[in-house]
Scaffold this motif. Structure first.
Motif, mmCIF file in Angstrom:
data_model
loop_
_atom_site.group_PDB
_atom_site.id
_atom_site.type_symbol
_atom_site.label_atom_id
_atom_site.label_comp_id
_atom_site.label_asym_id
_atom_site.label_seq_id
_atom_site.Cartn_x
_atom_site.Cartn_y
_atom_site.Cartn_z
ATOM 1 N N ARG A 78 0.797 -1.234 0.000
ATOM 2 C CA ARG A 78 0.000 0.000 0.000
ATOM 3 C C ARG A 78 0.828 1.282 0.000
ATOM 4 O O ARG A 78 0.336 2.338 -0.368
ATOM 5 C CB ARG A 78 -0.947 0.015 1.199
ATOM 6 N N HIS A 79 2.112 1.198 0.435
ATOM 7 C CA HIS A 79 2.954 2.397 0.514
ATOM 8 C C HIS A 79 4.051 2.419 -0.536
ATOM 9 O O HIS A 79 4.644 3.479 -0.766
ATOM 10 C CB HIS A 79 3.625 2.491 1.892
ATOM 11 N N ALA A 80 4.366 1.272 -1.160
ATOM 12 C CA ALA A 80 5.540 1.120 -2.027
ATOM 13 C C ALA A 80 6.802 1.370 -1.195
ATOM 14 O O ALA A 80 6.769 1.288 0.029
ATOM 15 C CB ALA A 80 5.460 2.038 -3.237
ATOM 16 N N ASN A 81 7.904 1.656 -1.851
ATOM 17 C CA ASN A 81 9.173 1.888 -1.173
ATOM 18 C C ASN A 81 9.285 3.370 -0.829
ATOM 19 O O ASN A 81 9.461 4.204 -1.711
ATOM 20 C CB ASN A 81 10.325 1.454 -2.090
ATOM 21 N N THR A 82 9.201 3.691 0.454
ATOM 22 C CA THR A 82 9.302 5.086 0.893
ATOM 23 C C THR A 82 10.666 5.379 1.502
ATOM 24 O O THR A 82 10.815 6.301 2.315
ATOM 25 C CB THR A 82 8.190 5.432 1.903
ATOM 26 N N SER A 83 11.671 4.590 1.137
ATOM 27 C CA SER A 83 13.059 4.807 1.546
ATOM 28 C C SER A 83 13.165 4.929 3.067
ATOM 29 O O SER A 83 12.717 4.058 3.788
ATOM 30 C CB SER A 83 13.622 6.030 0.825
ATOM 31 N N ALA A 84 13.747 6.018 3.577
ATOM 32 C CA ALA A 84 13.988 6.143 5.015
ATOM 33 C C ALA A 84 12.707 6.165 5.833
ATOM 34 O O ALA A 84 12.733 5.937 7.048
ATOM 35 C CB ALA A 84 14.795 7.410 5.296
ATOM 36 N N ALA A 85 11.577 6.433 5.196
ATOM 37 C CA ALA A 85 10.302 6.479 5.919
ATOM 38 C C ALA A 85 9.685 5.106 6.121
ATOM 39 O O ALA A 85 8.790 4.943 6.955
ATOM 40 C CB ALA A 85 9.308 7.366 5.170
ATOM 41 N N SER A 86 10.157 4.091 5.403
ATOM 42 C CA SER A 86 9.401 2.837 5.339
ATOM 43 C C SER A 86 9.364 2.073 6.655
ATOM 44 O O SER A 86 8.334 1.522 7.026
ATOM 45 C CB SER A 86 9.917 1.945 4.213
ATOM 46 N N VAL A 87 10.484 2.028 7.392
ATOM 47 C CA VAL A 87 10.503 1.278 8.654
ATOM 48 C C VAL A 87 9.598 1.920 9.707
ATOM 49 O O VAL A 87 8.747 1.242 10.294
ATOM 50 C CB VAL A 87 11.947 1.098 9.172
ATOM 51 N N PRO A 88 9.725 3.237 9.994
ATOM 52 C CA PRO A 88 8.825 3.811 10.996
ATOM 53 C C PRO A 88 7.367 3.828 10.559
ATOM 54 O O PRO A 88 6.461 3.707 11.400
ATOM 55 C CB PRO A 88 9.368 5.224 11.203
ATOM 56 N N LEU A 89 7.126 3.971 9.260
ATOM 57 C CA LEU A 89 5.751 3.898 8.748
ATOM 58 C C LEU A 89 5.149 2.523 9.032
ATOM 59 O O LEU A 89 4.023 2.409 9.547
ATOM 60 C CB LEU A 89 5.743 4.146 7.236
ATOM 61 N N ALA A 90 5.893 1.476 8.693
ATOM 62 C CA ALA A 90 5.395 0.116 8.889
ATOM 63 C C ALA A 90 5.221 -0.199 10.373
ATOM 64 O O ALA A 90 4.250 -0.851 10.780
ATOM 65 C CB ALA A 90 6.351 -0.888 8.235
ATOM 66 N N TYR A 91 6.173 0.255 11.203
ATOM 67 C CA TYR A 91 6.066 0.024 12.648
ATOM 68 C C TYR A 91 4.807 0.687 13.199
ATOM 69 O O TYR A 91 4.065 0.084 13.989
ATOM 70 C CB TYR A 91 7.303 0.579 13.354
ATOM 71 N N ASP A 92 4.558 1.922 12.780
ATOM 72 C CA ASP A 92 3.382 2.640 13.270
ATOM 73 C C ASP A 92 2.096 1.935 12.873
ATOM 74 O O ASP A 92 1.158 1.826 13.676
ATOM 75 C CB ASP A 92 3.393 4.072 12.730
ATOM 76 N N VAL A 93 2.040 1.435 11.640
ATOM 77 C CA VAL A 93 0.852 0.700 11.184
ATOM 78 C C VAL A 93 0.623 -0.531 12.056
ATOM 79 O O VAL A 93 -0.496 -0.784 12.524
ATOM 80 C CB VAL A 93 1.014 0.278 9.706
ATOM 81 N N ALA A 94 1.683 -1.302 12.302
ATOM 82 C CA ALA A 94 1.549 -2.549 13.068
ATOM 83 C C ALA A 94 1.250 -2.287 14.541
ATOM 84 O O ALA A 94 0.575 -3.089 15.202
ATOM 85 C CB ALA A 94 2.817 -3.387 12.937
ATOM 86 N N LYS A 95 1.742 -1.179 15.064
ATOM 87 C CA LYS A 95 1.425 -0.820 16.448
ATOM 88 C C LYS A 95 -0.034 -0.375 16.562
ATOM 89 O O LYS A 95 -0.758 -0.785 17.472
ATOM 90 C CB LYS A 95 2.355 0.297 16.917
ATOM 91 N N LYS A 96 -0.471 0.449 15.620
ATOM 92 C CA LYS A 96 -1.834 0.982 15.687
ATOM 93 C C LYS A 96 -2.882 -0.107 15.430
ATOM 94 O O LYS A 96 -3.997 -0.032 15.959
ATOM 95 C CB LYS A 96 -1.997 2.118 14.668
#
Length: 325
Positions: free
Chosen positions: A279-297
Motif C-alpha cells: 500500500r505504501h511502495a518503497n518510501t526509503s527512510a520512511a518505510s521502517v517507521p511507517l510500517a512500525y506505526d501501522v503494526a502498532k496501531k
C-alpha cells in the motif's frame, strides 16, 4: 543502565494515492506487471505544498501525541532523508521550527533507505551517553521528486511518506534488563564500492542539479538478501537472542520478494513480518517507521514484543536494530 525506549510513534502520507492502474495510464506498464515483480498495488505521491519537511512535521506531531508529550519535552531531533527540502539548512531544523522548538540540536542523516536505522542508532547513542533525554527520530521522503517517470523499472517502486518515533532515556536495573523495553542492540554497515548500483545521477558539487534515481535492480536484490540476513544474525548475537525469540520483523519495504527471501534465510514465517509495501511502495527512510506505526496501531505489535528493524539502501548502507516494545 540507560536504555532508549520508544514511547510514541506516528506517521504521515500525502493526500494523493496513486494506484497501479493510474500509473499504467501514464507509462508503459500494467497492474499485473507491477504486482508480480514487487507486490505493490498503490503508492502515495506528494502534491503541491507537501514536502519532506511537512510530512516529517505531521508524523512528529502524531508521535508526540501518541507519547503524551509536547515539543517542550524534546531535546533532540534526528531526521533521516535522501530528499531534503533544501540542500541546507537541514530539514530537521524546519521541523523543529514548525513544532515550536528551539535551541536543542536538530540535524539530518543521509543513508537513503537505511537512514532511519542510522538515525535511530545515532539518537540511541546520544541518549545513552547523556547528551539527550528525549528525541524525535524521523524518516521522511518525497522520492517522487527524484524519479525518472519514463523508467518503468524504477518509477513504479517508490512512494512518499514519513514516520517518527519518540525515544526517551530510561534507567533499567540489571535484574530487569531481559524484559525491560527499549533498544537492545544495533549494527550498521556501509560499502561504498557498490554506489553505482543504486544512486542519483546529480548533486550540488557534481552536476549542480538534483538528478534522477538510477538502479540495477537484480544486483541490488542479491546484495540485499545476503547483507540483511547477516546483519540480523549479528544483532541477535550482540543481544544474546536467537531468531526464535523474535515476535516481529519490521523491514525496509523495498519489495515483497526481498522480504520473503530474507525471512526464509532466517527461518522466520512471513506471518511474523510486517508488510506495508503493497500500500505504501518503497518510501526509503520512511518505510521502517511507517510500517512500525501501522503494526502498532492495528494491534499486532504489543508492549513486551521483541521487534527487529532492518533496512538496506544505496551506498550500500544497511543495518538492523532489536528493540523490546
Amino acid at each position: 543502565m540507560i536504555r532508549s525506549v520508544v514511547i510514541g510513534t506516528g506517521s504521515a502520507l500525502p493526500k494523493n494515492c496513486v494506484s497501479n492502474a493510474e500509473l499504467a495510464e501514464r507509462i508503459d506498464t500494467s497492474d499485473a506487471w507491477i504486482r508480480e515483480r514487487t507486490g505493490i498495488t498503490q503508492r502515495y505521491i506528494a502534491g503541491d505544498g507537501e514536502t519532506t519537511g511537512s510530512l516529517a512535521t505531521d508524523a512528529a506531531r502524531a508521535a508526540l501525541a501518541d507519547a503524551g508529550c509536547d515539543i517542550a519535552d524534546i531535546d533532540l531531533i534526528v531526521l533521516a532523508t535522501a530528499t531534503p527540502d533544501r540542500t541546507f539548512p537541514a530539514t530537521a531544523t524546519t521541523v523543529q521550527f514548525a513544532l515550536g522548538g528551539r535551541g536543542f540540536p536538530a540535524f539530518d542523516v543521509a543513508a537513503v533507505c537505511s537512514g532511519f536505522l542510522y538515525a535511530l542508532g545515532t539518537a540511541d547513542a546520544m541518549i545513552r551517553s547523556g547528551m539527550a533525554k528525549r528525541a524525535i527520530v524521523i524518516g521522511a521522503e518525497t522520492f517522487s521528486r527524484i524519479l525518472d517517470w519514463d523508467d518503468r523499472g524504477t518509477c513504479v517502486l517508490f512512494g512518499d511518506g514519513a514516520g517518527a518515533f519518540i525515544v526517551e532515556a530510561r534507567e533499567v536495573g540489571d535484574d530487569a534488563a531481559d524484559d525491560a523495553p527499549g533498544i537492545l542492540a544495533t549494527r550498521l554497515h556501509a560499502e561504498g564500492e557498490h554506489s553505482d548500483l543504486l544512486y542519483v545521477d546529480g548533486g550540488a558539487s557534481t552536476t549542480g542539479e538534483i538528478g534522477k534515481l538510477r538502479m540495477k535492480g537484480r544486483e541490488v536484490f542479491r546484495h540485499a538478501v545476503v547483507n540483511l540476513a547477516e546483519v540480523l544474525r549479528e544483532v541477535l548475537e550482540q543481544a544474546g537472542r536467537t531468531a526464535a525469540d523474535i515476535d516481529w520483523v519490521v523491514p525496509h519495504q523495498a519489495n515483497a520478494r526481498i522480504l520473503d527471501a530474507t525471512a526464509r534465510k532466517l527461518g522466520l514465517s512471513m506471518d511474523q513480518v510486517v508488510v506495508t509495501v503493497d500500500r505504501h511502495a518503497n518510501t526509503s527512510a520512511a518505510s521502517v517507521p511507517l510500517a512500525y506505526d501501522v503494526a502498532k496501531k492495528d494491534g499486532r505489535i504489543k508492549p513486551g514484543d521483541l521487534v527487529m528493524l532492518e533496512a538496506m539502501g544505496g551506498g550500500f548502507t544497511w543495518g538492523a536494530s532489536l528493540l523490546r516494545a
